[in-house]
Design an enzyme around this catalytic site. Structure first.
Site, mmCIF file in Angstrom:
data_model
loop_
_atom_site.group_PDB
_atom_site.id
_atom_site.type_symbol
_atom_site.label_atom_id
_atom_site.label_comp_id
_atom_site.label_asym_id
_atom_site.label_seq_id
_atom_site.Cartn_x
_atom_site.Cartn_y
_atom_site.Cartn_z
ATOM 1 N N GLU A 1 6.253 -10.459 15.304
ATOM 2 C CA GLU A 1 5.980 -11.069 16.703
ATOM 3 C C GLU A 1 6.083 -12.492 16.701
ATOM 4 O OE1 GLU A 1 1.961 -11.024 19.619
ATOM 5 O OE2 GLU A 1 1.743 -10.148 17.597
ATOM 6 N N ARG B 1 0.554 -1.124 -0.017
ATOM 7 C CA ARG B 1 0.161 -0.136 0.157
ATOM 8 C C ARG B 1 0.792 1.187 -0.010
ATOM 9 N NH1 ARG B 1 -3.230 -3.803 2.718
ATOM 10 N NH2 ARG B 1 -2.061 -3.747 4.319
HETATM 11 P P1 5GP Z 1 3.704 -2.355 11.459
HETATM 12 O O1 5GP Z 1 4.966 -2.950 11.002
HETATM 13 O O2 5GP Z 1 4.027 -0.838 11.847
HETATM 14 O O3 5GP Z 1 3.326 -2.955 12.752
HETATM 15 O O4 5GP Z 1 2.502 -2.458 10.243
HETATM 16 C C1 5GP Z 1 2.380 -1.728 9.412
HETATM 17 C C2 5GP Z 1 2.361 -2.283 8.277
HETATM 18 O O5 5GP Z 1 1.048 -3.535 8.098
HETATM 19 C C3 5GP Z 1 2.054 -1.478 6.950
HETATM 20 O O6 5GP Z 1 2.592 -1.897 5.781
HETATM 21 C C4 5GP Z 1 0.519 -1.575 6.702
HETATM 22 O O7 5GP Z 1 0.216 -1.678 5.265
HETATM 23 C C5 5GP Z 1 0.129 -2.976 7.468
HETATM 24 N N1 5GP Z 1 -1.167 -2.610 8.431
HETATM 25 C C6 5GP Z 1 -1.034 -3.273 9.593
HETATM 26 N N2 5GP Z 1 -2.557 -2.890 10.064
HETATM 27 C C7 5GP Z 1 -3.123 -2.371 9.202
HETATM 28 C C8 5GP Z 1 -4.520 -1.923 9.143
HETATM 29 O O8 5GP Z 1 -5.140 -1.655 10.115
HETATM 30 N N3 5GP Z 1 -4.864 -1.213 7.975
HETATM 31 C C9 5GP Z 1 -4.113 -0.878 6.933
HETATM 32 N N4 5GP Z 1 -4.276 -0.376 5.744
HETATM 33 N N5 5GP Z 1 -2.681 -1.661 6.786
HETATM 34 C C10 5GP Z 1 -2.207 -2.268 7.991
#
Ligand code: 5GP
Length: 172
Positions: free
Chosen positions: A95, A58
């Site tokens: 995790e 995304r």
């Molecule tokens: P992080 O690594 O910060 O835990 O997760 C971020 C990554 O997971 C991003 O690349 C994002 O696209 C995806 N992601 C995690 N949760 C969501 C969510 O609720 N909505 C969207 N659109 N992407 C998420």
């Protein structure tokens, strides 16, 4: 422009217990999309990147039009095995287990100033790994820009201290 009204919250996706923030309604609105690119453009005015790095998948949707709008190059950071030619890769902890991101080895060879773009910041694991990868590949990191920050996951703390971290929308 109320960007938040273009984000849909979907319970139990992709797994039970997860409240997923769905950006697809925003993508369907040309006005909301233009507003995101305009707000990201103001971040570019501040940190003056030479190019935009977008995180699969995304991050591509927002990073590529931003780069085009600002007349900057766009470089994708991808899941393993997707990029042709020589790549630089980074394994990072999840995790449960590990994951890996890759960038083309010659993509940042003139030490450009890099703004990292993704749709959402949660734990910060993906963005932190991308920042490390950018530096490993020779880029000069100048900041991170997200459409959404899920503040409860504390992702900012996982990102390098002193780097600008901007989010257009915040959820608790
Ligand atoms: P992080 O690594 O910060 O835990 O997760 C971020 C990554 O997971 C991003 O690349 C994002 O696209 C995806 N992601 C995690 N949760 C969501 C969510 O609720 N909505 C969207 N659109 N992407 C998420």
């Amino acid at each position: 422009m109320d960007l938040q009204s273009h984000i849909r919250s979907i319970p139990d996706f992709p797994k039970p217990g997860i409240l997923f923030r769905d950006i697809n309604p925003l993508l369907r609105s040309p006005e909301a999309m233009a507003e995101v690119i305009s707000q990201f453009g103001r971040i570019c005015d501040q940190v003056k990147p030479d190019l935009i790095v977008g995180i699969e998948s995304r991050g591509f949707i927002f990073g590529a039009p931003l780069a085009s709008d600002r007349r900057l190059g766009f470089v994708p950071v991808r899941k393993p095995g997707k990029l042709p030619g020589e790549v630089v890769g980074l394994d990072y902890a999840l995790e449960y287990g590990t994951d890996r991101l890759e960038i083309q080895a010659d993509a940042l060879e003139h030490s450009p100033r890099v703004l990292v773009v993704d749709d959402l910041l949660a734990t910060g694991g993906t963005a932190a790994a991308t920042g490390q990868l950018v530096e490993q590949a020779g880029g000069c990191l100048v900041g991170f820009a997200f459409v959404i920050e899920l503040e409860g996951f504390g992702g900012r703390r996982a990102l390098p201290a002193g780097q600008p971290v901007e989010a257009l929308l915040r959820y608790g």
